[in-house]
Design an enzyme around this catalytic site. Structure first.
Site, mmCIF file in Angstrom:
data_model
loop_
_atom_site.group_PDB
_atom_site.id
_atom_site.type_symbol
_atom_site.label_atom_id
_atom_site.label_comp_id
_atom_site.label_asym_id
_atom_site.label_seq_id
_atom_site.Cartn_x
_atom_site.Cartn_y
_atom_site.Cartn_z
ATOM 1 N N TYR A 53 22.652 21.964 58.346
ATOM 2 C CA TYR A 53 23.112 23.243 57.779
ATOM 3 C C TYR A 53 23.344 23.070 56.292
ATOM 4 C CZ TYR A 53 23.828 27.303 60.675
ATOM 5 O OH TYR A 53 23.620 28.438 61.386
ATOM 6 N N GLU A 55 24.003 26.036 53.928
ATOM 7 C CA GLU A 55 24.226 27.344 53.294
ATOM 8 C C GLU A 55 24.734 27.134 51.875
ATOM 9 O OE1 GLU A 55 26.779 29.419 55.986
ATOM 10 O OE2 GLU A 55 25.136 30.037 57.257
ATOM 11 N N ASP A 198 4.688 41.111 43.993
ATOM 12 C CA ASP A 198 4.593 40.356 45.242
ATOM 13 C C ASP A 198 3.211 39.690 45.239
ATOM 14 O OD1 ASP A 198 4.166 39.465 47.806
ATOM 15 O OD2 ASP A 198 5.102 41.192 48.775
ATOM 16 N N THR A 224 4.820 34.672 49.730
ATOM 17 C CA THR A 224 4.879 33.829 50.911
ATOM 18 C C THR A 224 4.269 32.494 50.495
ATOM 19 O OG1 THR A 224 2.755 34.698 51.611
ATOM 20 C CG2 THR A 224 4.695 35.655 52.644
ATOM 21 N N LYS A 227 -0.169 31.602 52.740
ATOM 22 C CA LYS A 227 -1.488 32.257 52.674
ATOM 23 C C LYS A 227 -2.395 31.396 51.781
ATOM 24 C CE LYS A 227 0.360 36.809 53.757
ATOM 25 N NZ LYS A 227 1.794 36.965 53.441
ATOM 26 N N ARG A 233 4.904 28.362 56.801
ATOM 27 C CA ARG A 233 5.287 29.776 56.822
ATOM 28 C C ARG A 233 6.628 29.920 56.123
ATOM 29 N NH1 ARG A 233 1.745 32.010 59.656
ATOM 30 N NH2 ARG A 233 2.683 34.022 59.288
HETATM 31 N N1 DSN Z 1 0.964 39.607 57.687
HETATM 32 C C1 DSN Z 1 0.671 39.715 56.277
HETATM 33 C C2 DSN Z 1 -0.751 39.968 56.051
HETATM 34 O O1 DSN Z 1 -1.493 39.803 56.990
HETATM 35 O O2 DSN Z 1 -1.160 40.299 54.957
HETATM 36 C C3 DSN Z 1 1.474 40.764 55.744
HETATM 37 O O3 DSN Z 1 2.778 40.629 56.175
#
Ligand code: DSN
Length: 411
Positions: A53, A55, A198, A224, A227, A233
């Protein structure tokens, strides 16, 4: 090895993970938001860091025993700042949606106006969809794309002057053109709005130098990590120094609890990998592969929204064939290609049916696919669209997909 350990305790889970590994190995992955992490990134996710933990933030924790965690989290922060050229990074968001939520909590009061891209035109749920907190608690004004699939910046400027948003948001889940961050910043400045970007889909392309960076212009940059960036993730928020303390508070205690330090270690590794010269080559190849796929599809008489792609993603427009995205995504799965149904601009179908399929090249590029492979993928896709009712034809196409997968072994 890890699977054997799991098998001893829970055979069903081990067996299902094994099946998923085989599925990934024997499938052409074209979901634009997916990728295959390095073994080092994956290994970090399965470490003792999951037990801790932590925090708070490095050196300001609510729990003792965080000395090692602090070293890891600080390194991840430093690498994110260096890679993307931003002042401050918070590497704790569990996802991109959580990262976006924290920025909204920090920058806005309920009812404030946000100017962002419409979901059905390529935006994201957390950018103001009525079914998401962002659309429930804020006044969302949306911009879309024209028939060429491009943002009309004059229209965005007009909407900004008319609605005086407090936050202008650039970034998308399905946009195949280069985003003009300078222009967006000018629009935000013209009405005294914060500028948020974003970069979830294009983070790896920015890191690899094949897409311009929003760093000189943005107050907040969210992403994120899984990707094009090819990490675990998760999410990251970056911002100008003046917002650092407020952003950190908005994430914890504002919207999240304990950070996932095993994932943060994996993010640190992915950020290191993304700073290497090999990653630049990888990012360049993603774009080359996307262009080859788009050209290959158009050679087979398929339509691509906007007629080209400048990044990793494109939308196959099925309207002229009277087919739906839902049906064709299912047909593609039968022939060993995973993709997702997606709306096209002004789609006559519902978001659950759609007239398009979104295709991206980040994952297949990680496997080693090059342009000639993408041409073969385009042929398989086109044949699948044309012979969607011919089971024997589909079985033959499945063989061709398997052959390509065997050429580039995964894990
Ligand atoms: N799941 C993401 C995407 O496929 O672009 C968006 O949240």
């Amino acid at each position: 090895m890890e699977l054997d350990i799991i098998r001893e305790v829970d055979p069903f889970i081990a067996e299902t993970i094994e099946k998923e590994l085989k599925r990934q190995q024997n499938t052409i992955e074209l979901i634009a938001s997916e990728n295959f992490t390095s073994k080092a990134v994956m290994a970090a996710c399965g470490t003792v860091l999951t037990n801790k933990y932590a925090e708070g933030k490095p050196h300001k924790r609510f729990y003792n025993g965080c000395g090692n965690i602090d070293l890891i989290e600080e390194l991840a922060q430093k690498r994110a700042c260096e890679l993307f050229g931003m002042d401050h990074a918070n590497v704790q968001p569990h996802s991109g949606a959580q990262a976006n939520m924290a920025v909204f909590l920090y920058a806005l009061k309920p009812g404030d106006t946000v100017l962002s891209m419409d979901l059905s035109n390529g935006g994201h749920l957390s950018h103001g969809s009525p079914v998401n907190f962002s659309g429930m608690y804020f006044n969302i004004i949306s911009y879309g794309v024209n028939e060429q699939g491009e943002i009309d910046y004059d229209e965005v400027q007009k909407l900004a002057l008319e609605h005086k948003p407090k936050l202008v948001l650039a970034g998308a889940s399905n946009y195949s053109k280069i985003i003009d961050f300078k222009r967006f910043k000018e629009i935000a400045d013209s009405v005294g709005a914060y500028f948020m970007v974003d970069i979830a889909h294009i983070a790896g392309l920015i890191a690899g130098g094949v897409h311009p960076s929003p760093a000189p212009y943005a107050d907040f940059v969210t992403t994120t990590t899984h990707k094009t960036l090819r990490g675990p993730r998760g999410g990251i928020i970056m911002c100008k120094e003046e917002h650092a303390m407020g952003i950190d508070k908005a994430l914890f205690p504002g919207t999240q609890g304990g950070p996932l330090e095993h994932i943060i270690a994996a993010k640190a590794i992915a950020l290191l990998e993304a700073s290497k010269p090999e990653f630049k080559k990888y990012a360049e190849q993603i774009v080359k592969n996307a262009k080859a796929l788009a050209n290959g599809l158009m050679d087979e008489t398929m339509d691509i929204i906007g007629g080209c792609t400048e990044n990793h993603v494109m939308t196959l427009d099925l309207r002229k064939f009277n087919k739906t995205g839902k049906d064709i995504a299912n047909v593609l799965e039968k022939v060993g290609i995973t993709a997702n149904k997606n709306t096209v601009p002004n789609d006559p179908q519902s978001p659950f049916v759609t007239s398009g399929v979104r295709l991206g090249t980040a994952a297949v590029t990680t496997r080693g696919f090059v342009e000639e492979d993408m041409t073969e993928v385009a042929k398989i896709i086109a044949s699948a669209v044309f012979s969607s009712d011919n089971e024997l034809g589909l079985a033959n196409l499945r063989e061709r997909s398997s052959k390509l997968c065997a050429k580039y072994p995964l894990y």
